[in-house]
Design an enzyme around this catalytic site. Structure first.
Site, PDB file in Angstrom:
ATOM      1  N   HIS A  71       4.606  -7.347  -8.149  1.00 31.20           N
ATOM      2  CA  HIS A  71       3.628  -6.408  -7.571  1.00 31.20           C
ATOM      3  C   HIS A  71       3.769  -5.020  -8.197  1.00 31.20           C
ATOM      4  O   HIS A  71       4.573  -4.206  -7.762  1.00 31.20           O
ATOM      5  CB  HIS A  71       3.835  -6.328  -6.049  1.00 31.20           C
ATOM      6  CG  HIS A  71       2.672  -5.728  -5.326  1.00 31.20           C
ATOM      7  ND1 HIS A  71       2.235  -6.190  -4.111  1.00 31.20           N
ATOM      8  CD2 HIS A  71       1.835  -4.722  -5.646  1.00 31.20           C
ATOM      9  CE1 HIS A  71       1.183  -5.481  -3.713  1.00 31.20           C
ATOM     10  NE2 HIS A  71       0.937  -4.586  -4.628  1.00 31.20           N
ATOM     11  N   HIS A  73       1.421  -1.717 -10.101  1.00 35.29           N
ATOM     12  CA  HIS A  73       0.135  -1.100 -10.455  1.00 35.29           C
ATOM     13  C   HIS A  73       0.324  -0.317 -11.752  1.00 35.29           C
ATOM     14  O   HIS A  73       1.054   0.672 -11.768  1.00 35.29           O
ATOM     15  CB  HIS A  73      -0.349  -0.189  -9.326  1.00 35.29           C
ATOM     16  CG  HIS A  73      -0.625  -0.936  -8.051  1.00 35.29           C
ATOM     17  ND1 HIS A  73      -1.835  -1.518  -7.781  1.00 35.29           N
ATOM     18  CD2 HIS A  73       0.178  -1.221  -6.990  1.00 35.29           C
ATOM     19  CE1 HIS A  73      -1.784  -2.128  -6.585  1.00 35.29           C
ATOM     20  NE2 HIS A  73      -0.568  -1.962  -6.096  1.00 35.29           N
ATOM     21  N   LEU A  74      -0.312  -0.794 -12.820  1.00 36.59           N
ATOM     22  CA  LEU A  74      -0.112  -0.150 -14.126  1.00 36.59           C
ATOM     23  C   LEU A  74      -1.223   0.840 -14.470  1.00 36.59           C
ATOM     24  O   LEU A  74      -1.126   1.558 -15.464  1.00 36.59           O
ATOM     25  CB  LEU A  74       0.007  -1.207 -15.233  1.00 36.59           C
ATOM     26  CG  LEU A  74       1.258  -2.092 -15.156  1.00 36.59           C
ATOM     27  CD1 LEU A  74       1.288  -3.081 -16.312  1.00 36.59           C
ATOM     28  CD2 LEU A  74       2.534  -1.256 -15.141  1.00 36.59           C
ATOM     29  N   ASP A 163      -5.670  -6.649  -4.061  1.00 37.35           N
ATOM     30  CA  ASP A 163      -4.650  -5.724  -3.559  1.00 37.35           C
ATOM     31  C   ASP A 163      -5.059  -4.265  -3.712  1.00 37.35           C
ATOM     32  O   ASP A 163      -5.567  -3.842  -4.747  1.00 37.35           O
ATOM     33  CB  ASP A 163      -3.312  -5.929  -4.262  1.00 37.35           C
ATOM     34  CG  ASP A 163      -2.250  -5.020  -3.670  1.00 37.35           C
ATOM     35  OD1 ASP A 163      -1.882  -5.253  -2.510  1.00 37.35           O
ATOM     36  OD2 ASP A 163      -1.843  -4.061  -4.336  1.00 37.35           O
ATOM     37  N   HIS A 190      -3.357  -8.812   0.469  1.00 39.02           N
ATOM     38  CA  HIS A 190      -3.013  -7.483   0.988  1.00 39.02           C
ATOM     39  C   HIS A 190      -3.570  -7.469   2.408  1.00 39.02           C
ATOM     40  O   HIS A 190      -4.772  -7.352   2.600  1.00 39.02           O
ATOM     41  CB  HIS A 190      -3.672  -6.427   0.086  1.00 39.02           C
ATOM     42  CG  HIS A 190      -3.689  -5.031   0.653  1.00 39.02           C
ATOM     43  ND1 HIS A 190      -3.008  -3.987   0.075  1.00 39.02           N
ATOM     44  CD2 HIS A 190      -4.335  -4.494   1.712  1.00 39.02           C
ATOM     45  CE1 HIS A 190      -3.231  -2.875   0.766  1.00 39.02           C
ATOM     46  NE2 HIS A 190      -4.032  -3.154   1.765  1.00 39.02           N
ATOM     47  N   HIS A 243       3.689  -7.290   0.312  1.00 38.83           N
ATOM     48  CA  HIS A 243       4.306  -6.212   1.104  1.00 38.83           C
ATOM     49  C   HIS A 243       4.303  -6.390   2.624  1.00 38.83           C
ATOM     50  O   HIS A 243       3.695  -5.616   3.350  1.00 38.83           O
ATOM     51  CB  HIS A 243       3.712  -4.853   0.733  1.00 38.83           C
ATOM     52  CG  HIS A 243       2.215  -4.819   0.520  1.00 38.83           C
ATOM     53  ND1 HIS A 243       1.307  -5.226   1.470  1.00 38.83           N
ATOM     54  CD2 HIS A 243       1.479  -4.402  -0.547  1.00 38.83           C
ATOM     55  CE1 HIS A 243       0.090  -5.058   1.003  1.00 38.83           C
ATOM     56  NE2 HIS A 243       0.156  -4.568  -0.215  1.00 38.83           N
ATOM     57  N   ASP A 316       5.929  -2.935  -5.584  1.00 39.07           N
ATOM     58  CA  ASP A 316       4.628  -2.301  -5.318  1.00 39.07           C
ATOM     59  C   ASP A 316       4.585  -0.933  -6.015  1.00 39.07           C
ATOM     60  O   ASP A 316       4.127   0.065  -5.442  1.00 39.07           O
ATOM     61  CB  ASP A 316       4.348  -2.175  -3.818  1.00 39.07           C
ATOM     62  CG  ASP A 316       2.873  -1.857  -3.534  1.00 39.07           C
ATOM     63  OD1 ASP A 316       2.085  -1.738  -4.493  1.00 39.07           O
ATOM     64  OD2 ASP A 316       2.514  -1.712  -2.351  1.00 39.07           O
ATOM     65  N   HIS A 320       1.417   7.864  -9.020  1.00 39.39           N
ATOM     66  CA  HIS A 320       0.372   8.879  -8.839  1.00 39.39           C
ATOM     67  C   HIS A 320       0.864  10.165  -9.470  1.00 39.39           C
ATOM     68  O   HIS A 320       2.064  10.447  -9.465  1.00 39.39           O
ATOM     69  CB  HIS A 320       0.103   9.130  -7.355  1.00 39.39           C
ATOM     70  CG  HIS A 320      -0.543   7.981  -6.658  1.00 39.39           C
ATOM     71  ND1 HIS A 320      -1.836   7.591  -6.926  1.00 39.39           N
ATOM     72  CD2 HIS A 320      -0.075   7.133  -5.708  1.00 39.39           C
ATOM     73  CE1 HIS A 320      -2.137   6.542  -6.156  1.00 39.39           C
ATOM     74  NE2 HIS A 320      -1.085   6.236  -5.426  1.00 39.39           N
ATOM     75  N   GLY A 335       1.390   5.582  -2.002  1.00 40.79           N
ATOM     76  CA  GLY A 335       2.051   4.891  -3.099  1.00 40.79           C
ATOM     77  C   GLY A 335       3.383   5.490  -3.493  1.00 40.79           C
ATOM     78  O   GLY A 335       3.565   6.706  -3.468  1.00 40.79           O
TER      79      GLY A 335
HETATM   80 ZN   LIG Z   1      -1.326  -3.806  -1.366  1.00 38.63          ZN
END
Ligand SMILES: [Zn+2]
Lengths: 439, 312
Positions: A71, A73-74, A163, A190, A243, A316, A320, A335
């Site tokens: 999990h 986020h790129l 997600d 999610h 999550h 996760d 940011h 995040g």
């Molecule tokens: Zn999520």
């Protein structure tokens, strides 16, 4: 060619837990066994000169199969100011992750094969951690029409998830769980009921009441976990719950596993380490969704890991920019940046304190993710890819944005010292990080 | 006592002694307000910025008068706020204010934590003029001042606060302040507006107003946001006012010459009936006057410290 000596190998995939030597040829593991002699090594590796073999002393250190983070986020394509595939996959390597799964909430959203292939291409260009794309479940995350799951799977996606957003329409979720059976991949849910979560910014409870911050009730997650479990049972579709953060969710997952329903679940390190009581109005790095749980929830999450109800750890990782987080708590984005701090944090807060064993950590962060998502890695069995992490339990580091590979520094650990870090990371036998620096 | 805090963000980080000191300092200020010429040179050359992200004429003018009477210069930064803030971020606004070398910023913002955020960012002193649902310390202080003025020592007095507690920064700050001053506080409202998590305050929560009224020295009604009815938080204004609205008849149940308060602006006929709002028991207008005195005291303490006596 590589010979790691006297290292504590933790590999639940082959039941190995103890001091061993490890031999690697090219991109594969050759053998794991107790203290080889130089002569044996020459034979096993098929060479005549020991100088051809890179020898590493692993005394006092651990060797794990490369960690797999399901999990992440790129942010690429579309939000490269926060992160991109190159920086994110470098951060992964620095954090001990040799494979990562990239979530689909980019701009454009990953809902077509072309975007999946673009992500794979960018990851190959970066040449760091292996990146497995996760595709959206519904086109444009609108929660209305399913994506072309088969075509996207053929393009390289290993799972499907909206997600960042919960699928509100139960019928769409049911159809997704039916159709996904064609692919053999899981739907990653999610779980968030938007009406219950409303404008909340932290877990609803005494702390949210005290801070005057709108609360998100635990039920906003748990009702969706219950719904999705029932839909998975009815359809037979493969389900993975992202999550998990409430005790009710843990209880329902435990019940579902008892019934033989095909589901797995992950928990994020920050939910095991922090609670809602740690939140202050001026540190937005603690703002995350699902929000930091109550103490009681946290205990249930840990219990869920220990008894196998929860299968995986996952960061996760949600980068940011500093500017976005430099806002009043209520307005900052959700995040936590996790790739470069999570292993150290879990080690220091949970393994060192005796709550988790190193074996459990590897099982949850490498073996189980590989098996559930059908990807390579997860073990150091002979013949497997040489994805490995040399971990130094004594290594101390103060977390700083200067040292971090991620483009963002939104972690509660910033400027704090953690102990226990990966010191070498190999992907397919290639050493990509040494002494905390990318090579 | 020597005044130390740089900012006034909420009452929970003030000691009882500090609260008492503010109330003491407000007394001569209150006296100045009754003079024909209300102008002092105390803060000449000091600058105060009023940064209002929520339109609130009454709070803004109260601060503005307070600053002007003390001789400070005031600048209004009124920012129309949309839910998706497209404009300048609070951080950039803060930097602009910093560059202007101001002494004090009064901030009113719809996000909880906005005042804390500014105080963290700015060298100037910050007064929280109300942030989201979090805190409204100047309102609580002026309420304490008004209670003291009217019935003396707050210690041991029974205070009932009734209304939309969960969404109210006024209720939060008042509950904290009154507790520190030793009052016996009860919060009253329907379960949807007074959920169990308010128990963090460690005071009595009740859903039955009539049961809590007997013996009350002070009853404070909160403003009801009428649009909350549409989001399902209560069934109708009619039922709300039947259960929780104050009136002359209902207030008789206290069995005392109870004083009635409201932070304003009032919804007459909803949380408070006109007969009561305009009665002798009502101190609502006094609250407004005392608001200026309290804000003068705070501005003086925060940026005028060490300039000698405030009253000549
Ligand atoms: Zn999520």
């Amino acid at each position: 060619m590589l010979w790691i000596k006297n290292v504590t190998v933790i590999d639940p995939g082959q039941g190995v837990s103890g001091v061993n030597d490890v031999l690697v040829q090219k991109d594969k593991i050759v053998e794991v066994g107790p203290s080889f002699k130089a002569k044996e090594v020459l034979v096993k590796l098929g060479v005549t000169d020991i100088n051809e073999v890179n020898q590493i002393d692993g005394d006092g250190k651990y060797l794990f199969p490369g960690l797999i983070d399901v999990h992440v986020h790129l942010r690429e394509p579309g939000q490269e100011d926060k992160e991109d595939i190159a920086s994110g996959s470098r951060a992964a390597i620095r954090g001990g992750f040799t494979s990562i799964m990239a979530m689909a909430n980019t701009f454009p959203i990953v809902d077509q094969r072309a975007v999946v292939e673009f992500i794979k291409l960018q990851a190959r260009r970066a040449g760091m951690a292996r990146v497995y794309p996760i595709s959206a479940v519904t086109k444009g995350f609108k929660g209305q029409e399913l994506v072309e799951m088969m075509d996207i799977k053929d393009g390289g996606a290993v799972g499907f998830s909206d997600d960042g957003k919960g699928i509100q329409n139960a019928e769409i979720m049911r159809l997704a769980l039916e159709y996904v059976k064609l692919t053999g991949c899981p739907i990653i849910s999610h779980c968030e009921d938007e009406a219950l979560a409303s404008k909340g910014v932290m877990r609803r409870g005494r702390t949210s009441a005290r801070l005057g911050l709108p609360g998100i009730p635990a039920s906003s997650e748990s009702v969706m976990v219950a719904r999705d479990i029932l839909l998975a049972a009815e359809t037979g579709g493969k389900l993975h719950i992202a999550h998990v953060s409430t005790k009710e969710s843990v209880e329902m997952i435990r019940w579902a596993k008892g019934k033989g329903i095909d589901l797995s679940a992950e928990v994020n390190p920050h939910h095991l380490i922090f609670t809602d009581e740690d939140i202050t109005l001026t540190d937005t790095s603690y703002k995350v969704n699902p929000p930091l749980p109550s103490r009681e929830d946290q205990e249930a999450l840990l219990e869920g890991i220990i008894d196998g109800t929860i299968d995986m750890l996952a960061t996760d990782h949600a980068p940011h920019t500093w500017e976005e987080k430099a806002r009043p708590f209520q307005e900052a984005p959700f995040g936590i940046n996790g790739l470069e701090t999570s292993l150290a944090a879990v080690w220091q807060k949970l393994v060192q304190s005796g709550k988790l064993t190193p074996e459990k950590l590897v099982e949850c962060w490498s073996l189980n993710p590989a098996q559930r998502f059908g990807i390579e890695g997860g073990t150091l069995k002979p013949g497997s890819l040489a994805d490995m992490v040399l971990f130094d339990p004594l290594y101390k580091e103060e977390i700083s944005t200067e040292a971090m590979e991620s483009k963002s520094g939104n972690t509660p650990f910033l400027k704090k010292e953690l102990q226990g870090f990966p010191v070498i990371t190999w992907v397919e036998g290639r050493m990509l990080m040494k002494n905390r620096k990318i090579i | 006592m020597k005044w130390k805090p740089k900012d006034l963000l909420d009452l929970d980080n003030l000691t009882t002694e500090e609260i008492e000191h503010i109330l003491q300092t407000a007394k001569p200020m209150r006296e100045i307000l009754s003079r024909p010429i209300k102008k002092l040179p105390t803060l000449r050359g000091k600058s105060v910025v009023l940064l209002f992200y929520e339109s609130s004429t009454r709070t803004r003018t109260s601060f503005e008068s307070a600053a002007k009477i003390l001789g400070a210069d005031t600048t209004n930064f009124t920012v129309a706020q949309s839910s998706i803030t497209k404009g300048e971020s609070l951080l950039d606004t803060a930097k602009t204010i910093q560059a202007m070398n101001v002494d004090l910023v009064v901030v009113r913002h719809s996000s909880s934590g906005a005042a804390d955020f500014l105080a963290d960012t700015l060298k100037a002193s910050v007064i929280n003029g109300g942030d989201g649902q979090h805190a409204h310390p100047t309102q609580a202080l002026l309420d304490l001042f008004t209670i003291q003025e009217r019935i003396g020592d707050i210690k041991g007095k029974k205070v009932v606060i009734v209304g939309d507690i969960i969404h109210s920064r006024v209720a939060r700050s008042n509950a904290i302040g009154l507790q520190k001053m030793g009052a016996d506080v009860t919060l009253v409202g329907p379960p949807t507006l007074l959920p169990t998590e308010m128990s963090y305050l460690g005071i009595k929560l009740s859903h039955d107003l009539d049961k809590e009224l007997p013996g009350a020295d002070v009853v404070m009604a909160l403003r009801l946001q009428l649009e909350r009815q549409q989001s399902g938080l209560f069934p109708s204004i009619r039922e709300y006012s039947k259960l929780y609205g104050l009136s002359v008849d209902r207030i008789k149940k206290t069995g005392k010459q109870t004083i009635v308060m409201h932070p304003g602006p009032m919804n007459r006929g909803v949380e408070i009936a006109s007969d009561l709002a305009d009665s002798v028991q009502s101190v609502i207008e006094k609250q407004v006057t005392n608001g200026v005195a309290i804000r003068m005291a705070l501005i003086y303490l925060l940026i005028g410290g060490g300039t000698g006596n405030v009253v000549d």
